[in-house]
Design an enzyme around this catalytic site. Structure first.
Site, PDB file in Angstrom:
ATOM      1  N   GLN A  42     -11.461  -7.728   3.528  1.00  0.00           N
ATOM      2  CA  GLN A  42     -11.680  -8.417   4.797  1.00  0.00           C
ATOM      3  C   GLN A  42     -12.329  -7.479   5.805  1.00  0.00           C
ATOM      4  OE1 GLN A  42     -11.481 -11.458   5.656  1.00  0.00           O
ATOM      5  NE2 GLN A  42     -10.007 -12.513   4.342  1.00  0.00           N
ATOM      6  N   GLU A  81      -9.945 -13.106 -10.783  1.00  0.00           N
ATOM      7  CA  GLU A  81     -11.127 -12.651 -10.045  1.00  0.00           C
ATOM      8  C   GLU A  81     -12.334 -12.562 -10.974  1.00  0.00           C
ATOM      9  OE1 GLU A  81     -13.965 -11.259  -7.768  1.00  0.00           O
ATOM     10  OE2 GLU A  81     -12.039 -11.789  -6.874  1.00  0.00           O
ATOM     11  N   ASP A 124      -7.833 -18.163  -1.929  1.00  0.00           N
ATOM     12  CA  ASP A 124      -8.650 -17.648  -0.823  1.00  0.00           C
ATOM     13  C   ASP A 124     -10.090 -17.565  -1.308  1.00  0.00           C
ATOM     14  OD1 ASP A 124      -9.554 -16.544   1.472  1.00  0.00           O
ATOM     15  OD2 ASP A 124      -8.559 -14.613   1.238  1.00  0.00           O
ATOM     16  N   CYS A 155     -12.180 -19.662   4.850  1.00  0.00           N
ATOM     17  CA  CYS A 155     -13.043 -19.011   5.833  1.00  0.00           C
ATOM     18  C   CYS A 155     -14.046 -19.995   6.416  1.00  0.00           C
ATOM     19  CB  CYS A 155     -13.783 -17.838   5.208  1.00  0.00           C
ATOM     20  SG  CYS A 155     -14.908 -18.319   3.895  1.00  0.00           S
ATOM     21  N   GLU A 159     -10.487 -17.977  10.359  1.00  0.00           N
ATOM     22  CA  GLU A 159      -9.858 -18.394   9.110  1.00  0.00           C
ATOM     23  C   GLU A 159      -8.890 -19.542   9.420  1.00  0.00           C
ATOM     24  OE1 GLU A 159      -9.923 -16.760   5.886  1.00  0.00           O
ATOM     25  OE2 GLU A 159     -11.519 -15.391   6.491  1.00  0.00           O
TER      26      GLU A 159
END
Length: 658
Positions: free
Chosen positions: A477, A527, A576, A604, A647
Site C-alpha cells: 500500500q 497471489e 482485496d 480501492c 478505500e
C-alpha cells in the site's frame, strides 16, 4: 493514468476492449496509475484480465490504490490502484520531430500504418447482434465457433460489436464464420473495420483545423480546460485535485461518493434478489437509502509526503524541454502529453523528489533521447521510485531498447552503474537500482524483467511492528501509516476466532494475512505474482510466523481445489482485489463454499467492484450455488489525501446457513 492512447474497457468483462476513438492497448499503453499499474498486474482476479492502464501480462495480484474511471495520466501519483507501451521505430538520438503541423503529425491513423503492429489493423465490425447480447455470451459464441478474439467491444444500443484479432489469418476466419451466422434468430453480418483514431492526434488536428493550434502550447497537446492556469496549478489539479480543499471537506466528499455506491447497491440487490427485497427496504429506511450502515470515514494519519511508490514519466515539458521527468498534465485522449517536474506535489516524500532531481541531471547528460509518446520513438521512458519510512530507496528505470544491439544496451546499464556507484550519484541514497529493457510486445508477450544493477534486490518496510520485504513488482500500500489503520479495521471486521482459517485472496506480499496470523489458526494467501509470493514467504519467516501458507497462481484456478481442502473448517475470507474486482469464477467459488459465512471485501474502486458486490448477493442458481451474502456494514478508509479516492471495506455475511 495514461500517457499514451489507451483503449477503454467494457464493464468488468473478461477481455480487453477496443474502443472507438482510442488507440489499442497493444500498441501504446497508458501510463499506469501508480497502483493502477499494480492492479493491472493482478490480472488473475480481474474480471478484465487485460485491463488497467498499463497492463503487464504478469504481476502482483494486489497492486492498487485509488483511481478514477476517467484516469488522468498522473494517477501514478494521484491515486494508486493497480498496459504497456509498445514502442515503434526509433528516431536518431538527439532528433525530435515534435512540432505539429506536418501531415504525419496530424494523421490520427499514422500509428497503424507503415507496417506498425497493432491489433487495430485486424479488426472487424459485426452487425445485427441479438438484442441485449452480452459480452460474455458473444465471446463464448465466437470461441465455440473456433475463433480467437483478442479485444471485444459491444455497442448494445446499435446491436453492433467490434472485434480485434492478433493477425490477418484470424480476422479472415472470423469474417467467413460470422457472416450469415445465425444466433438467437439473428443473421449476423461481418465486415472489416478501420483502426480507431489516436485521440491526441485527433484532438490536435481538430485544433489546427479550427485555427486554435497556433501556439506551441496547443501544438504540444495540452488540455484545453485549464491550460490558462499556471503550470504549477495544472499539475496539482492533475495529481492532487483536492490539494486546496480543507481535509474535513475532503473526507465529506469521499463519504458522499461511497454513500452513492451503497445506494446503488441497495437498488441492485432488490432487483436481482427479490428474496432480499423486504430486507433491503428496511435497510434503506434505517440507513438513508443505503443497503447497510456506513461507518464514519477513517482519516489518514498523515496528509502530506505519504506516497511510498511513485512512477514518473519522461517527456517534453510545456516549455519544450526534452527528457523532463515528472507527471503528465492531463489525459492523452484529452490531447495532453507534456510532463512537469513533481516538486510541488504535496503527497510525494522529499526523498522521491530528490530522486527525480538526480535522475533529471543524469538524463540531461545522457546521449540517448527520451521516449516520444506520440511517435513511439526514443529510449528513456519511466523512472519509478519506492521509498520506506527508513532510509531505503528503490529506483526502477525503464529504457525502451528499440532496435539497439545488446552491446549498446549493456553500455547504458554500465553508464548507470558508474554514475550511481562511483560518479556524481554515488551519495544520493539509492539502495536498490534496477534497469528494465522495455521492448515492443505482441499480444501474449510478457513484460521484460527488472535487472538489478546496484544494491539489494529488495527494500524493507515496517508495518504494525512487522518487517515486510518489497521487490520491484510486489504490491505494498502506498500510504504505510494509513495501511496500518486499514488492516486493523479489517482485523476487527473479520470476527474470527483462534480456530479460524483466513483465506487471503490477492494477498500480494502477505501484509493483510500476516498481520492476522497471530490471532487465527491458519492463513492461506493466493497471489498471481511469483515474486510477491516469494516475498510473502520470506516475510512470514522474518516475522516468525509459521501458520501461513502462500500459493501462486490465478485465484479462479487455485480456489476450487483449495476450498474443497478447507471443507469443514471455520473459514473467513478477505479479498482485496485490483480496482476491476474479482473474476466472476472467484465469486462463484466463494459462494459455493458452505463453511464460508463471513467475507470482508476491501475495494480501492467501489464503482468498479459493484458487479462483485451484486454477484455476492444474487439468489442461489446454477452459477452461484451457495446461499447469498448480504452487506452488513461498510466504512471508507482514506489512504489518498488530496485526491478523490478512498478505500471501502464492506463486511458481507450469509443470509442463511448453507
Amino acid at each position: 493514468m495514461t500517457d499514451t492512447p489507451t483503449m477503454e474497457k467494457t464493464e468488468l468483462q473478461s477481455e480487453t476492449v477496443s474502443h472507438e476513438g482510442a488507440v489499442p492497448e497493444d500498441l501504446t499503453s497508458p501510463q499506469r496509475n501508480q497502483e493502477e499499474e499494480e492492479n493491472t498486474n493482478k490480472a488473475n482476479v480481474c474480471d478484465n484480465p487485460n485491463s488497467a492502464n498499463d497492463v503487464k501480462s504478469v504481476g502482483t495480484c494486489k497492486e492498487k490504490e485509488d483511481t478514477e474511471n476517467d484516469v488522468t495520466t498522473n494517477e501514478s501519483a494521484s491515486v494508486g490502484c493497480h498496459g504497456d507501451q509498445v514502442p515503434q521505430k526509433e528516431e536518431r538520438d538527439g532528433e525530435r520531430s515534435s512540432a505539429a503541423g506536418t501531415s504525419d503529425d496530424l494523421d490520427p491513423y499514422a500509428y497503424a500504418k507503415d507496417g506498425k503492429y497493432t491489433t487495430e489493423n485486424f479488426k472487424i465490425e459485426v452487425r445485427n447482434l441479438p438484442r441485449y447480447a452480452g459480452f460474455s455470451q458473444f465471446k463464448k459464441r465466437m470461441v465455440n465457433q473456433g475463433l480467437t478474439p483478442h479485444k471485444v467491444k459491444i455497442i448494445q444500443r446499435d446491436n453492433i460489436a467490434f472485434v480485434a484479432f492478433r493477425c490477418e489469418e484470424d480476422r479472415q476466419k472470423a469474417l467467413e464464420v460470422l457472416n450469415s451466422h445465425v444466433w438467437k434468430g439473428c443473421s449476423l453480418s461481418a465486415s472489416k473495420s478501420n483502426p480507431a483514431a489516436d485521440p491526441l492526434v485527433k484532438k490536435r488536428k481538430e485544433r489546427e483545423e479550427s485555427g486554435a493550434g497556433s501556439s506551441q502550447k496547443r501544438a504540444r497537446g495540452n488540455d484545453e480546460d485549464d491550460e490558462d492556469l499556471p503550470v504549477k496549478d495544472r499539475l496539482l489539479l492533475a495529481v492532487t485535485p483536492l490539494w486546496n480543499v480543507p481535509y474535513e471537506e475532503q473526507l465529506k466528499q469521499k463519504t458522499e461518493s461511497q454513500k452513492v455506491v451503497l445506494g446503488k447497491l441497495s437498488r441492485a440487490i432488490e432487483n436481482v434478489n427479490p428474496g432480499l427485497g423486504s430486507w433491503v427496504v428496511q435497510q434503506r429506511k434505517q440507513y438513508d437509502n443505503m443497503c447497510c450502515k456506513l461507518e464514519d470515514i477513517t482519516p489518514s494519519p498523515i496528509l502530506n509526503n505519504y506516497r511510498n511508490k511513485n512512477e514518473f514519466n519522461v517527456g517534453i515539458s510545456p516549455e519544450g524541454k526534452e527528457k523532463t521527468i515528472g507527471f503528465r498534465l492531463g489525459r492523452y485522449r484529452g490531447g495532453s502529453c507534456t510532463v512537469v517536474n513533481p516538486y510541488d506535489c504535496p503527497n510525494l516524500p522529499e526523498t522521491a523528489k530528490d530522486m527525480v532531481r538526480i535522475f533529471q541531471t543524469y538524463l540531461e547528460q545522457s546521449t540517448r533521447s527520451g521516449y516520444d509518446t506520440e511517435k513511439h520513438q526514443g529510449h528513456w521512458k519511466q523512472v519509478t521510485v519506492r521509498t520506506t519510512q527508513g532510509s531505503e530507496v528503490m529506483v526502477m528505470v525503464q529504457f525502451n531498447v528499440q532496435d539497439l544491439p545488446e552491446e549498446e544496451i549493456d553500455k547504458e546499464k554500465q553508464l548507470l552503474l558508474d554514475y550511481f556507484s562511483t560518479g556524481p550519484g554515488r551519495d544520493c541514497g539509492i539502495t536498490s537500482l534496477f534497469f528494465q529493457a522495455h521492448k515492443q510486445r505482441r499480444p501474449g508477450d510478457e513484460e521484460a524483467s527488472y535487472q538489478l544493477i546496484l544494491g539489494k534486490e529488495f527494500i524493507q518496510e515496517k508495518l504494525l511492528g512487522m518487517t515486510f520485504r518489497i521487490s520491484p513488482d510486489a504490491f505494498f500500500q502506498v500510504n504505510t501509516l494509513a495501511a496500518e489503520v486499514l488492516y486493523c479495521t479489517v482485523a476487527d471486521w473479520c470476527d474470527f476466532t483462534e480456530n479460524s482459517t483466513v483465506l487471503d485472496v490477492c494477498c500480494g506480499t502477505g501484509t493483510i494475512g500476516l498481520t492476522l496470523a497471530k490471532h487465527v489458526k491458519k492463513v492461506i494467501g493466493v497471489e498471481l505474482c511469483q515474486q510477491a509470493v516469494e516475498d510473502a514467504k520470506v516475510n512470514a519467516s522474518v516475522n516468525g510466523i509459521q501458520n501461513a501458507e502462500f500459493l501462486c497462481g490465478k485465484a479462479e484456478d487455485i480456489l476450487p481445489d483449495l476450498v474443497r481442502r478447507l471443507h469443514g473448517t471455520e473459514l473467513v475470507a478477505v479479498v482485496d482485489p485490483p480496482r476491476a474486482g474479482l473474476h466472476t469464477r472467484v465469486i462463484s467459488v466463494l459462494r459455493k463454499c458452505s463453511n464460508l459465512t463471513k467475507l470482508v471485501y476491501v475495494s480501492c474502486n467501489s464503482q468498479s467492484a459493484m458487479p462483485n458486490f451484486i454477484d455476492l448477493c444474487r439468489p442461489t442458481s446454477n452459477k452461484y450455488k451457495g446461499a447469498a451474502f448480504r452487506p452488513v456494514r461498510a466504512v471508507p478508509v482514506d489512504l489518498f489525501p488530496h485526491t478523490r479516492h478512498s478505500e471501502l471495506i464492506i463486511q458481507f455475511e450469509r443470509t442463511q446457513a448453507t
